[in-house]
Scaffold this motif. Structure first.
Motif, PDB file in Angstrom:
ATOM      1  N   MET A 229       0.840  -1.177   0.000  1.00 25.86           N
ATOM      2  CA  MET A 229       0.000   0.000   0.000  1.00 25.86           C
ATOM      3  C   MET A 229       0.889   1.245   0.000  1.00 25.86           C
ATOM      4  SD  MET A 229      -2.877   1.178   2.737  1.00 25.86           S
ATOM      5  CE  MET A 229      -4.272   0.477   1.910  1.00 25.86           C
ATOM      6  N   ILE A 230       0.531   2.203  -0.810  1.00 23.44           N
ATOM      7  CA  ILE A 230       1.278   3.450  -0.914  1.00 23.44           C
ATOM      8  C   ILE A 230       0.712   4.446   0.090  1.00 23.44           C
ATOM      9  CG2 ILE A 230       1.852   5.383  -2.409  1.00 23.44           C
ATOM     10  CD1 ILE A 230       1.573   3.440  -4.764  1.00 23.44           C
ATOM     11  N   ALA A 231       1.589   5.035   0.888  1.00 21.27           N
ATOM     12  CA  ALA A 231       1.158   6.039   1.863  1.00 21.27           C
ATOM     13  C   ALA A 231       0.938   7.366   1.146  1.00 21.27           C
ATOM     14  CB  ALA A 231       2.214   6.201   2.946  1.00 21.27           C
ATOM     15  N   ARG A 232       0.003   8.135   1.645  1.00 20.99           N
ATOM     16  CA  ARG A 232      -0.234   9.451   1.090  1.00 20.99           C
ATOM     17  C   ARG A 232      -0.142  10.481   2.191  1.00 20.99           C
ATOM     18  NH1 ARG A 232      -5.199  11.469   2.313  1.00 20.99           N
ATOM     19  NH2 ARG A 232      -6.719   9.951   2.949  1.00 20.99           N
ATOM     20  N   GLU A 233       0.147  11.689   1.781  1.00 19.80           N
ATOM     21  CA  GLU A 233       0.229  12.783   2.725  1.00 19.80           C
ATOM     22  C   GLU A 233      -1.176  13.131   3.219  1.00 19.80           C
ATOM     23  OE1 GLU A 233       2.243  17.210   2.918  1.00 19.80           O
ATOM     24  OE2 GLU A 233       2.000  16.234   0.988  1.00 19.80           O
ATOM     25  N   ILE A 234      -1.329  13.270   4.522  1.00 22.01           N
ATOM     26  CA  ILE A 234      -2.620  13.634   5.087  1.00 22.01           C
ATOM     27  C   ILE A 234      -2.660  15.154   5.226  1.00 22.01           C
ATOM     28  CG2 ILE A 234      -4.199  13.370   7.046  1.00 22.01           C
ATOM     29  CD1 ILE A 234      -3.677  10.765   5.476  1.00 22.01           C
ATOM     30  N   LYS A 235      -3.511  15.783   4.419  1.00 22.53           N
ATOM     31  CA  LYS A 235      -3.652  17.238   4.431  1.00 22.53           C
ATOM     32  C   LYS A 235      -5.128  17.573   4.302  1.00 22.53           C
ATOM     33  CE  LYS A 235      -1.080  18.681   0.967  1.00 22.53           C
ATOM     34  NZ  LYS A 235      -0.113  19.373   0.099  1.00 22.53           N
ATOM     35  N   PHE A 236      -5.461  18.733   4.798  1.00 18.29           N
ATOM     36  CA  PHE A 236      -6.837  19.211   4.713  1.00 18.29           C
ATOM     37  C   PHE A 236      -6.846  20.665   4.275  1.00 18.29           C
ATOM     38  CE2 PHE A 236      -6.877  15.840   7.818  1.00 18.29           C
ATOM     39  CZ  PHE A 236      -8.051  15.157   7.569  1.00 18.29           C
ATOM     40  N   ARG A 237      -7.983  21.083   3.787  1.00 23.63           N
ATOM     41  CA  ARG A 237      -8.268  22.499   3.589  1.00 23.63           C
ATOM     42  C   ARG A 237      -9.633  22.722   4.215  1.00 23.63           C
ATOM     43  NH1 ARG A 237      -9.632  22.611  -2.917  1.00 23.63           N
ATOM     44  NH2 ARG A 237     -11.689  21.675  -2.723  1.00 23.63           N
ATOM     45  N   VAL A 238      -9.957  23.973   4.496  1.00 19.64           N
ATOM     46  CA  VAL A 238     -11.264  24.266   5.072  1.00 19.64           C
ATOM     47  C   VAL A 238     -11.958  25.342   4.249  1.00 19.64           C
ATOM     48  CG1 VAL A 238     -10.659  23.597   7.424  1.00 19.64           C
ATOM     49  CG2 VAL A 238     -10.364  25.972   6.727  1.00 19.64           C
ATOM     50  N   TRP A 239     -13.263  25.235   4.173  1.00 17.54           N
ATOM     51  CA  TRP A 239     -14.091  26.297   3.622  1.00 17.54           C
ATOM     52  C   TRP A 239     -14.562  27.122   4.807  1.00 17.54           C
ATOM     53  CZ3 TRP A 239     -15.099  29.050  -0.422  1.00 17.54           C
ATOM     54  CH2 TRP A 239     -16.255  29.822  -0.476  1.00 17.54           C
ATOM     55  N   ASP A 240     -14.152  28.372   4.839  1.00 18.53           N
ATOM     56  CA  ASP A 240     -14.543  29.290   5.894  1.00 18.53           C
ATOM     57  C   ASP A 240     -15.903  29.852   5.505  1.00 18.53           C
ATOM     58  OD1 ASP A 240     -14.949  31.757   7.359  1.00 18.53           O
ATOM     59  OD2 ASP A 240     -12.831  31.629   7.944  1.00 18.53           O
ATOM     60  N   LYS A 241     -16.938  29.450   6.220  1.00 21.98           N
ATOM     61  CA  LYS A 241     -18.303  29.844   5.876  1.00 21.98           C
ATOM     62  C   LYS A 241     -18.530  31.347   6.035  1.00 21.98           C
ATOM     63  CE  LYS A 241     -20.223  25.399   7.329  1.00 21.98           C
ATOM     64  NZ  LYS A 241     -21.141  24.729   8.269  1.00 21.98           N
ATOM     65  N   GLY A 242     -17.871  31.955   7.012  1.00 21.05           N
ATOM     66  CA  GLY A 242     -18.042  33.390   7.242  1.00 21.05           C
ATOM     67  C   GLY A 242     -17.342  34.233   6.195  1.00 21.05           C
ATOM     68  N   GLU A 243     -16.093  33.896   5.895  1.00 20.94           N
ATOM     69  CA  GLU A 243     -15.315  34.658   4.921  1.00 20.94           C
ATOM     70  C   GLU A 243     -15.557  34.192   3.490  1.00 20.94           C
ATOM     71  OE1 GLU A 243     -11.185  35.059   5.949  1.00 20.94           O
ATOM     72  OE2 GLU A 243     -11.665  35.299   8.075  1.00 20.94           O
ATOM     73  N   LYS A 244     -16.244  33.087   3.337  1.00 17.21           N
ATOM     74  CA  LYS A 244     -16.554  32.509   2.022  1.00 17.21           C
ATOM     75  C   LYS A 244     -15.293  32.335   1.178  1.00 17.21           C
ATOM     76  CE  LYS A 244     -21.356  33.385   1.982  1.00 17.21           C
ATOM     77  NZ  LYS A 244     -21.686  32.442   2.990  1.00 17.21           N
ATOM     78  N   GLN A 245     -14.324  31.626   1.748  1.00 13.49           N
ATOM     79  CA  GLN A 245     -13.095  31.330   1.020  1.00 13.49           C
ATOM     80  C   GLN A 245     -12.451  30.052   1.532  1.00 13.49           C
ATOM     81  OE1 GLN A 245     -10.022  34.244   1.420  1.00 13.49           O
ATOM     82  NE2 GLN A 245     -10.169  34.339   3.630  1.00 13.49           N
ATOM     83  N   LEU A 246     -11.689  29.416   0.642  1.00 12.26           N
ATOM     84  CA  LEU A 246     -10.930  28.232   1.021  1.00 12.26           C
ATOM     85  C   LEU A 246      -9.661  28.663   1.729  1.00 12.26           C
ATOM     86  CD1 LEU A 246     -11.208  25.981  -2.154  1.00 12.26           C
ATOM     87  CD2 LEU A 246     -12.207  25.546   0.086  1.00 12.26           C
ATOM     88  N   LYS A 247      -9.284  27.895   2.745  1.00 15.33           N
ATOM     89  CA  LYS A 247      -8.053  28.158   3.469  1.00 15.33           C
ATOM     90  C   LYS A 247      -7.263  26.856   3.549  1.00 15.33           C
ATOM     91  CE  LYS A 247      -9.834  31.932   6.245  1.00 15.33           C
ATOM     92  NZ  LYS A 247     -10.047  32.459   7.589  1.00 15.33           N
ATOM     93  N   TYR A 248      -6.005  26.963   3.212  1.00 17.94           N
ATOM     94  CA  TYR A 248      -5.110  25.822   3.305  1.00 17.94           C
ATOM     95  C   TYR A 248      -4.272  26.040   4.553  1.00 17.94           C
ATOM     96  CZ  TYR A 248      -6.520  24.983  -1.468  1.00 17.94           C
ATOM     97  OH  TYR A 248      -7.267  24.746  -2.598  1.00 17.94           O
ATOM     98  N   LEU A 249      -4.465  25.195   5.551  1.00 14.04           N
ATOM     99  CA  LEU A 249      -3.750  25.381   6.796  1.00 14.04           C
ATOM    100  C   LEU A 249      -3.492  24.035   7.446  1.00 14.04           C
ATOM    101  CD1 LEU A 249      -6.305  25.103   9.052  1.00 14.04           C
ATOM    102  CD2 LEU A 249      -6.736  27.352   8.150  1.00 14.04           C
ATOM    103  N   ASP A 250      -2.639  24.047   8.426  1.00 15.00           N
ATOM    104  CA  ASP A 250      -2.333  22.831   9.169  1.00 15.00           C
ATOM    105  C   ASP A 250      -3.436  22.640  10.195  1.00 15.00           C
ATOM    106  OD1 ASP A 250      -1.398  20.770  10.716  1.00 15.00           O
ATOM    107  OD2 ASP A 250       0.596  21.641  11.035  1.00 15.00           O
ATOM    108  N   VAL A 251      -4.433  21.824   9.867  1.00 15.07           N
ATOM    109  CA  VAL A 251      -5.571  21.665  10.768  1.00 15.07           C
ATOM    110  C   VAL A 251      -5.186  20.951  12.051  1.00 15.07           C
ATOM    111  CG1 VAL A 251      -7.317  21.777   8.948  1.00 15.07           C
ATOM    112  CG2 VAL A 251      -6.405  19.561   9.649  1.00 15.07           C
ATOM    113  N   PHE A 252      -4.059  20.244  12.033  1.00 12.96           N
ATOM    114  CA  PHE A 252      -3.615  19.573  13.242  1.00 12.96           C
ATOM    115  C   PHE A 252      -3.053  20.574  14.252  1.00 12.96           C
ATOM    116  CE2 PHE A 252      -3.188  16.373   9.833  1.00 12.96           C
ATOM    117  CZ  PHE A 252      -4.145  15.482  10.289  1.00 12.96           C
ATOM    118  N   ALA A 253      -2.517  21.670  13.773  1.00 15.90           N
ATOM    119  CA  ALA A 253      -1.939  22.697  14.648  1.00 15.90           C
ATOM    120  C   ALA A 253      -2.914  23.844  14.913  1.00 15.90           C
ATOM    121  CB  ALA A 253      -0.658  23.258  14.022  1.00 15.90           C
TER     122      ALA A 253
END
Length: 113
Positions: free
Chosen positions: A1-25
């Motif tokens: 099995m090939i490992a993949r990088e675990i990353k997330f982005r969030v949709w900020d409902k108030g600012e109506k924009q995508l944000k790429y951030l370290d959700v773990f931190a």
């Protein structure tokens, strides 16, 4: 099995924009779902080298050259692409898959026709 990088982005409902951030931190309030929608990275890149996330809208080129539009979803413990005609189809991690798809937007910012 090939490992993949675990990353997330969030949709900020108030600012109506995508944000790429370290959700773990990041420090989210306990009611974070009221403010953000979380989308996970699939581990795949499209044919232009763009990361493909849950919630992205892609054009997928069929073997016969026909282009179909799909939405990337997480369903039944797997990433899949979906549209009203085909239902849900698992994303194929084969080398040719990324060459056939192109991210054209996302479910929040792109009008789909």
């Amino acid at each position: 099995m090939i490992a993949r990088e675990i990353k997330f982005r969030v949709w900020d409902k108030g600012e109506k924009q995508l944000k790429y951030l370290d959700v773990f931190a990041a420090k989210f309030p306990s009611n974070w779902k009221d403010f953000y929608e979380l989308q996970q990275y699939t581990g795949l890149l499209d044919r232009n080298g763009k990361e493909v996330y849950e919630g992205d809208i892609i054009n997928r080129t069929q073997n016969n050259g026909t282009v179909t539009k799909h939405t990337i979803i997480f369903s039944e413990f797997r990433f899949a692409y979906s549209n009203s005609y085909f239902g849900s189809i698992a994303l194929n991690k084969a080398i040719t898959m990324h060459q056939r798809m192109e991210v054209i937007g996302n479910i929040y910012e792109t009008e789909v026709k």
